[in-house]
Design an enzyme around this catalytic site. Structure first.
Site, PDB file in Angstrom:
ATOM      1  N   THR A 275       0.836  -1.200   0.000  1.00  0.00           N
ATOM      2  CA  THR A 275       0.000   0.000   0.000  1.00  0.00           C
ATOM      3  C   THR A 275       0.871   1.250   0.000  1.00  0.00           C
ATOM      4  OG1 THR A 275      -1.756  -1.161   1.189  1.00  0.00           O
ATOM      5  CG2 THR A 275      -1.800   1.247   1.272  1.00  0.00           C
TER       6      THR A 275
ATOM      7  N   HIS B 148       2.117   1.988  -3.429  1.00  0.00           N
ATOM      8  CA  HIS B 148       1.091   2.630  -4.268  1.00  0.00           C
ATOM      9  C   HIS B 148       1.031   4.122  -3.963  1.00  0.00           C
ATOM     10  CE1 HIS B 148      -0.745  -0.910  -6.092  1.00  0.00           C
ATOM     11  NE2 HIS B 148      -0.741  -1.500  -4.902  1.00  0.00           N
TER      12      HIS B 148
END
Length: 139
Positions: free
Chosen positions: A39, A42
């Site tokens: 995450t 990203h």
């Protein structure tokens, strides 16, 4: 305090930020170790998923461990000095799945450092019976 902050719709940068004001159910954790997950990548790369998911500005990060240095007046079951780790997913506790013990399926899950900026009620104490060989130690 130091933090990785997504201030603009560009890559993350390290910066100093003001300390969050504690509330009665909050704990303040002195971070000893952090980690980077998919995450975080990203968010760093600011891909299509991050652009539609991450509100800006946002202090990012949700994988950490440390020691409690302050406790809110309503906090129970924790003490100053406890070694803790943060849980990155905050569930509602009220939906059908949460009440049935299936919090991993909560429709109202909020991600710390993703949809929610401050990891307040997401702390778990390490059991003191954990063998020292399996603990992460600060240097």
């Amino acid at each position: 305090m130091k933090a990785l902050v997504k201030r603009r719709r560009r890559p993350v940068s390290g910066s100093r930020t003001s300390r969050a004001q504690g509330r009665p159910n909050d704990v303040l954790i002195e971070i000893a170790k952090t980690a980077i997950c998919g995450t975080d990548m990203h968010i760093y790369n600011w891909d299509a998923w991050a652009q539609k998911t991450i509100p800006v500005p946002m202090a990012v990060g949700h994988e950490y461990c440390g020691r409690i240095v302050e406790l809110g007046s309503e906090v129970q079951g924790l003490q100053k000095g406890d070694r803790v780790s943060g849980e990155g997913h905050i569930t509602c506790g009220y939906c059908r799945n949460c009440r049935a013990g299936r919090r991993h399926l909560c429709r109202n899950t909020v991600g710390v450092g993703v949809n929610r900026p401050v990891p307040l009620p997401s702390t778990w104490r390490f059991r003191r019976a954990t063998p020292s060989s399996s603990r992460t130690r600060s240097r």
